[in-house]
Design a protein around this motif. Structure first.
Motif, mmCIF file in Angstrom:
data_model
loop_
_atom_site.group_PDB
_atom_site.id
_atom_site.type_symbol
_atom_site.label_atom_id
_atom_site.label_comp_id
_atom_site.label_asym_id
_atom_site.label_seq_id
_atom_site.Cartn_x
_atom_site.Cartn_y
_atom_site.Cartn_z
ATOM 1 N N LEU A 1 0.978 -1.350 0.025
ATOM 2 C CA LEU A 1 0.068 -0.101 0.016
ATOM 3 C C LEU A 1 0.932 1.138 -0.009
ATOM 4 N N ARG A 2 1.962 1.132 0.662
ATOM 5 C CA ARG A 2 2.968 2.194 0.802
ATOM 6 C C ARG A 2 3.598 2.716 -0.486
ATOM 7 N N ARG A 3 3.681 1.684 -1.311
ATOM 8 C CA ARG A 3 4.451 1.744 -2.567
ATOM 9 C C ARG A 3 3.321 2.391 -3.569
ATOM 10 N N THR A 4 2.053 1.971 -3.413
ATOM 11 C CA THR A 4 1.148 2.340 -4.361
ATOM 12 C C THR A 4 0.782 3.902 -3.923
ATOM 13 N N VAL A 5 0.624 4.249 -2.815
ATOM 14 C CA VAL A 5 0.565 5.533 -2.385
ATOM 15 C C VAL A 5 1.515 6.590 -2.724
ATOM 16 N N THR A 6 2.777 6.182 -2.861
ATOM 17 C CA THR A 6 4.087 6.728 -3.249
ATOM 18 C C THR A 6 3.801 6.894 -4.729
ATOM 19 N N GLU A 7 3.536 6.067 -5.641
ATOM 20 C CA GLU A 7 3.365 6.232 -6.888
ATOM 21 C C GLU A 7 2.307 7.084 -7.284
ATOM 22 N N HIS A 8 1.200 7.219 -6.500
ATOM 23 C CA HIS A 8 -0.041 7.884 -6.994
ATOM 24 C C HIS A 8 0.230 9.359 -6.547
ATOM 25 N N ALA A 9 0.886 9.537 -5.283
ATOM 26 C CA ALA A 9 1.242 10.744 -4.760
ATOM 27 C C ALA A 9 2.262 11.533 -5.800
ATOM 28 N N GLY A 10 3.165 10.726 -6.108
ATOM 29 C CA GLY A 10 4.130 11.160 -7.281
ATOM 30 C C GLY A 10 3.430 11.640 -8.621
ATOM 31 N N TYR A 11 2.649 10.958 -9.056
ATOM 32 C CA TYR A 11 1.800 11.237 -10.095
ATOM 33 C C TYR A 11 0.770 12.453 -10.280
ATOM 34 N N GLU A 12 0.674 12.815 -8.837
ATOM 35 C CA GLU A 12 -0.163 13.907 -8.391
ATOM 36 C C GLU A 12 0.561 15.192 -8.291
ATOM 37 N N GLY A 13 1.929 14.921 -8.407
ATOM 38 C CA GLY A 13 2.818 16.189 -8.309
ATOM 39 C C GLY A 13 3.508 16.378 -7.086
ATOM 40 N N LEU A 14 3.208 15.451 -6.139
ATOM 41 C CA LEU A 14 4.113 15.387 -4.812
ATOM 42 C C LEU A 14 5.599 15.072 -5.279
ATOM 43 N N SER A 15 6.473 15.738 -4.473
ATOM 44 C CA SER A 15 7.945 15.096 -4.638
ATOM 45 C C SER A 15 8.849 15.832 -3.445
ATOM 46 N N GLY A 16 10.003 15.118 -3.289
ATOM 47 C CA GLY A 16 11.075 15.450 -2.335
ATOM 48 C C GLY A 16 10.271 15.299 -0.852
ATOM 49 N N ARG A 17 10.614 16.188 -0.059
ATOM 50 C CA ARG A 17 10.330 16.325 1.098
ATOM 51 C C ARG A 17 8.760 16.283 1.377
ATOM 52 N N HIS A 18 8.025 16.731 0.702
ATOM 53 C CA HIS A 18 6.484 16.777 0.872
ATOM 54 C C HIS A 18 5.928 15.331 0.633
ATOM 55 N N LEU A 19 6.375 14.705 -0.393
ATOM 56 C CA LEU A 19 5.955 13.293 -0.865
ATOM 57 C C LEU A 19 6.469 12.646 0.339
ATOM 58 N N GLU A 20 7.667 12.695 0.879
ATOM 59 C CA GLU A 20 8.187 11.669 1.960
ATOM 60 C C GLU A 20 7.350 11.929 3.157
ATOM 61 N N ASP A 21 7.151 13.127 3.595
ATOM 62 C CA ASP A 21 6.270 13.310 4.722
ATOM 63 C C ASP A 21 4.732 12.744 4.502
ATOM 64 N N PHE A 22 4.231 12.984 3.384
ATOM 65 C CA PHE A 22 2.713 12.655 3.087
ATOM 66 C C PHE A 22 2.722 10.995 3.414
ATOM 67 N N VAL A 23 3.844 10.421 2.650
ATOM 68 C CA VAL A 23 3.708 9.023 2.712
ATOM 69 C C VAL A 23 3.962 8.400 4.039
ATOM 70 N N LEU A 24 4.691 8.971 4.845
ATOM 71 C CA LEU A 24 5.082 8.570 6.300
ATOM 72 C C LEU A 24 3.714 8.612 7.040
ATOM 73 N N ALA A 25 3.078 9.782 6.737
ATOM 74 C CA ALA A 25 1.578 10.070 7.549
ATOM 75 C C ALA A 25 0.660 9.026 7.415
ATOM 76 N N VAL A 26 0.437 8.718 5.845
ATOM 77 C CA VAL A 26 -0.263 7.852 5.490
ATOM 78 C C VAL A 26 0.119 6.806 6.018
ATOM 79 N N ASN A 27 1.250 6.197 5.837
ATOM 80 C CA ASN A 27 1.711 4.823 6.584
ATOM 81 C C ASN A 27 1.283 4.866 8.112
ATOM 82 N N GLU A 28 1.583 5.898 8.878
ATOM 83 C CA GLU A 28 1.146 5.834 10.323
ATOM 84 C C GLU A 28 -0.193 5.660 10.675
ATOM 85 N N ILE A 29 -0.841 6.484 9.824
ATOM 86 C CA ILE A 29 -2.707 6.170 9.865
ATOM 87 C C ILE A 29 -3.074 4.884 9.555
#
Length: 125
Positions: free
Chosen positions: A14-42
């Motif tokens: 799921l974390r891989r899927t979220v990373t791919e989707h968030a990257g496709y939506e334009g998140l990158s760098g620190r914003h992408l890492e932070d968002f994926v970490l938050a999703v993983n925690e929840i």
């Protein structure tokens, strides 16, 4: 939009899927890492405390990426107000929601005896 179910043992994929989707939506760098970490925690909270499975939605709105994680667990304990400061010392619990508050914008938590839903947006640029 991404809509998917998850369960124990499927968090890594799921974390891989979220990373791919968030990257496709334009998140990158620190914003992408932070968002994926938050999703993983929840998602981990939903698996550990919310019945072992849940549902995840990702969508874009007004140039922001949003996430909603819902479970069907017993809900947060009565009197729970959420942590606005980090858990003390070496406590093993209570960091996921706090960390999400620090890494993301506009977090809302709705919880009751039929489950908990956490909604948040990626931190703005």
């Amino acid at each position: 939009m991404l809509c998917t179910s998850f369960a124990r043992g499927r968090i890594t994929s799921l974390r891989r899927t979220v990373t791919e989707h968030a990257g496709y939506e334009g998140l990158s760098g620190r914003h992408l890492e932070d968002f994926v970490l938050a999703v993983n925690e929840i998602v981990t909270n939903a698996v550990v405390h919310g019945g072992g499975h849940g549902r995840l939605l990702l969508w874009s709105h007004d140039g922001r990426l949003w996430c909603e994680v819902a479970d069907e667990g017993p809900g947060l304990p009565a009197g729970w107000m959420g942590h606005t400061r980090p858990p003390a010392g070496f406590e093993f619990r209570g960091r996921g929601l706090w960390l999400t508050r620090m890494l993301c914008d506009q977090i809302t938590i709705v919880s009751g005896p039929r489950g908990t839903t956490v909604t948040f947006a990626a931190m703005g640029e």
